[in-house]
Motif scaffolding. Structure first.
Motif, short mmCIF file in Angstrom:
data_model
loop_
_atom_site.label_atom_id
_atom_site.label_comp_id
_atom_site.label_asym_id
_atom_site.label_seq_id
_atom_site.Cartn_x
_atom_site.Cartn_y
_atom_site.Cartn_z
N GLU A 108 0.84 -1.20 0.00
CA GLU A 108 0.00 0.00 0.00
C GLU A 108 0.87 1.25 0.00
OE1 GLU A 108 -2.25 0.86 3.60
OE2 GLU A 108 -4.03 1.20 2.37
N VAL A 109 0.59 2.15 -0.94
CA VAL A 109 1.30 3.42 -1.01
C VAL A 109 0.26 4.54 -0.94
CG1 VAL A 109 2.88 4.87 -2.34
CG2 VAL A 109 3.11 2.38 -2.44
N ILE A 110 0.44 5.44 0.03
CA ILE A 110 -0.53 6.51 0.27
C ILE A 110 0.16 7.86 0.14
CG2 ILE A 110 -2.19 7.49 1.92
CD1 ILE A 110 -2.94 4.70 0.98
N ASN A 111 -0.50 8.84 -0.52
CA ASN A 111 0.10 10.16 -0.71
C ASN A 111 -0.31 11.14 0.39
OD1 ASN A 111 -2.50 10.99 -1.30
ND2 ASN A 111 -2.14 11.25 -3.49
N HIS A 112 0.06 12.44 0.19
CA HIS A 112 -0.23 13.48 1.19
C HIS A 112 -1.71 13.56 1.54
CE1 HIS A 112 3.57 15.05 -0.60
NE2 HIS A 112 3.79 15.51 0.61
N ASP A 113 -2.56 13.36 0.54
CA ASP A 113 -4.00 13.53 0.72
C ASP A 113 -4.70 12.27 1.21
OD1 ASP A 113 -3.77 16.16 -0.32
OD2 ASP A 113 -3.83 15.38 -2.36
N GLY A 114 -3.91 11.24 1.55
CA GLY A 114 -4.51 10.00 2.02
C GLY A 114 -5.06 9.12 0.91
N LYS A 115 -4.69 9.44 -0.33
CA LYS A 115 -5.17 8.65 -1.47
C LYS A 115 -4.15 7.59 -1.86
CE LYS A 115 -7.94 12.43 -3.35
NZ LYS A 115 -8.18 13.33 -4.53
N SER A 116 -4.68 6.47 -2.34
CA SER A 116 -3.82 5.36 -2.74
C SER A 116 -3.11 5.68 -4.05
CB SER A 116 -4.67 4.09 -2.89
OG SER A 116 -3.87 3.00 -3.27
N VAL A 117 -1.83 5.28 -4.14
CA VAL A 117 -1.00 5.50 -5.33
C VAL A 117 -0.66 4.14 -5.92
CG1 VAL A 117 1.21 6.40 -6.16
CG2 VAL A 117 -0.05 7.63 -4.38
N LYS A 118 -0.63 4.08 -7.24
CA LYS A 118 -0.30 2.83 -7.92
C LYS A 118 1.05 2.30 -7.43
CE LYS A 118 0.47 0.98 -12.59
NZ LYS A 118 0.60 1.32 -14.03
#
Length: 277
Positions: free
Chosen positions: A55-65
Motif C-alpha cells: 500500500e502506497v498513500i500520498n499526502h492527501d490519504g489517497k492510494s497510489v499505484k
C-alpha cells in the motif's frame, strides 16, 4: 640529529592529514554546487520488485499505484507492506530500499539537484540529494554505496535518528525494541533529547531497548538470519538494476531506465519464428 616518532604521534598525524584532505575535497564540491545555482527538485524512484499486499498513500490519504516498474515521486509518500509481502525500490540518487512484510515507512523529504551526462559518468552519485525517511516498524534494508559527500540520508527512528553517508544497513523492530545492523560502511545513531551518539561500523549491530543502548555486537553478514541476509542481498541487487537519465535543464525528476542483465539475451526464444519469403 635523529628524531624518533612514536606510534601515537604518527596516528594523530595521519588522522589530521586525512581530515584536511577530506575538508578540501568538500570545499571544492561545495563551490562547484554553488556555481550551479540550481534549486533542488523532486527525486524519483522505481519499484523494481514487489509481492503480496503493498500500500502506497500520498499526502492527501489517497492510494497510489504500486505495481512492478511503477515510477514514483517518493516525497511525502507512506509505504506499508502486508503479511508475506515485500517491496523493493531504487531511487534516483542510487539508494535502494527493501521493505519486508508488515513494514511501515514514510518518506518525509526527497529532493536532489539536476545532473547532466558528464556528472552521471562519475563513480559517485551524479547529483546532490537529501533523503529523510521515517521508520515506524518492521524490517527495512537500505543500500547506499555511491552517495555524493554532499548528500545526506536521515532515518527518523522511534527514539533517535540514524544518519548514513556511505554504507548499507538493516533496521528491524518497533517503538520499544530496535536493532540496527551495519552491513557495509559506518552509520551514526543519535539519541533523542541529547548529544549522545553511537558509531556502528560493519559488521556491527546496535540494539536499542526503550530508548537506551542495550548492546553493540559483532555480526558478520554471513552469520545473519537467512531472512535478513536475503533482504539485504536483494536490496543491493535492486540498487544495481536501474540507471536514471540526466535531467539538467528539464525541471523534471530523473527518468529511470532498467538495466537488463546480459544473461537475458542468452535465453532461448519463447517460441520458434519463421520468416516468409
Amino acid at each position: 640529529m635523529c628524531v624518533v616518532l612514536d606510534n601515537s604521534f604518527l596516528c594523530h598525524f595521519f588522522r589530521v592529514t586525512k581530515y584536511i584532505l577530506y575538508s578540501f575535497t568538500l570545499l571544492v564540491l561545495l563551490n562547484k554546487t554553488a556555481l550551479h545555482g540550481e534549486s533542488m527538485i523532486s527525486g524519483s524512484a522505481i519499484i523494481t520488485s514487489c509481492s503480496g499486499e503493498v500500500e502506497v498513500i500520498n499526502h492527501d490519504g489517497k492510494s497510489v499505484k504500486s505495481k512492478l516498474h511503477t515510477v514514483l515521486l517518493p516525497d511525502g509518500l507512506n509505504f506499508r507492506t502486508g503479511t508475506k509481502s515485500r517491496l523493493f525500490m531504487t531511487l534516483s540518487n542510487g539508494v535502494a530500499l527493501g521493505l519486508d512484510s508488515e513494514t511501515f515507512l514514510q518518506c518525509v523529504d526527497y529532493t536532489q539537484l539536476p545532473f547532466n551526462l558528464e556528472e552521471q559518468n562519475r563513480r559517485l552519485e551524479a547529483s546532490v540529494s537529501r533523503l529523510y525517511l521515517k521508520y515506524k516498524e518492521g524490517l527495512l534494508a537500505i543500500a547506499s554505496n555511491y552517495l555524493s559527500p554532499l548528500s545526506e540520508i536521515k532515518i527518523i527512528l522511534p527514539d533517535g535518528e540514524l544518519r548514513l553517508y556511505k554504507g548499507s544497513c538493516l533496521i528491524e523492530g518497533d517503538a520499544t525494541d530496535l536493532q540496527i545492523t551495519a552491513t557495509e560502511g559506518t552509520l551514526t545513531y543519535y539519541y533523542t533529547g541529547n548529544n549522545n551518539h553511537e558509531y556502528i561500523t560493519a559488521p556491527e549491530s546496535l540494539r536499542i531497548l526503550e530508548g537506551k543502548k542495550k548492546a553493540i555486537v559483532n555480526l558478520p553478514i554471513n552469520t545473519l538470519n537467512p531472512k535478513l541476509l536475503s533482504l539485504s542481498r536483494a536490496t543491493h541487487n535492486a540498487s544495481r538494476r536501474v540507471q536514471f537519465k540526466p535531467n539538467k535543464g528539464s525541471g523534471l525528476a530523473p527518468e529511470p531506465v532498467l538495466i537488463v542483465r546480459p544473461e537475458y539475451f542468452e535465453q532461448p526464444t519463447v517460441r520458434p519464428y519463421r520468416f516468409r519469403n
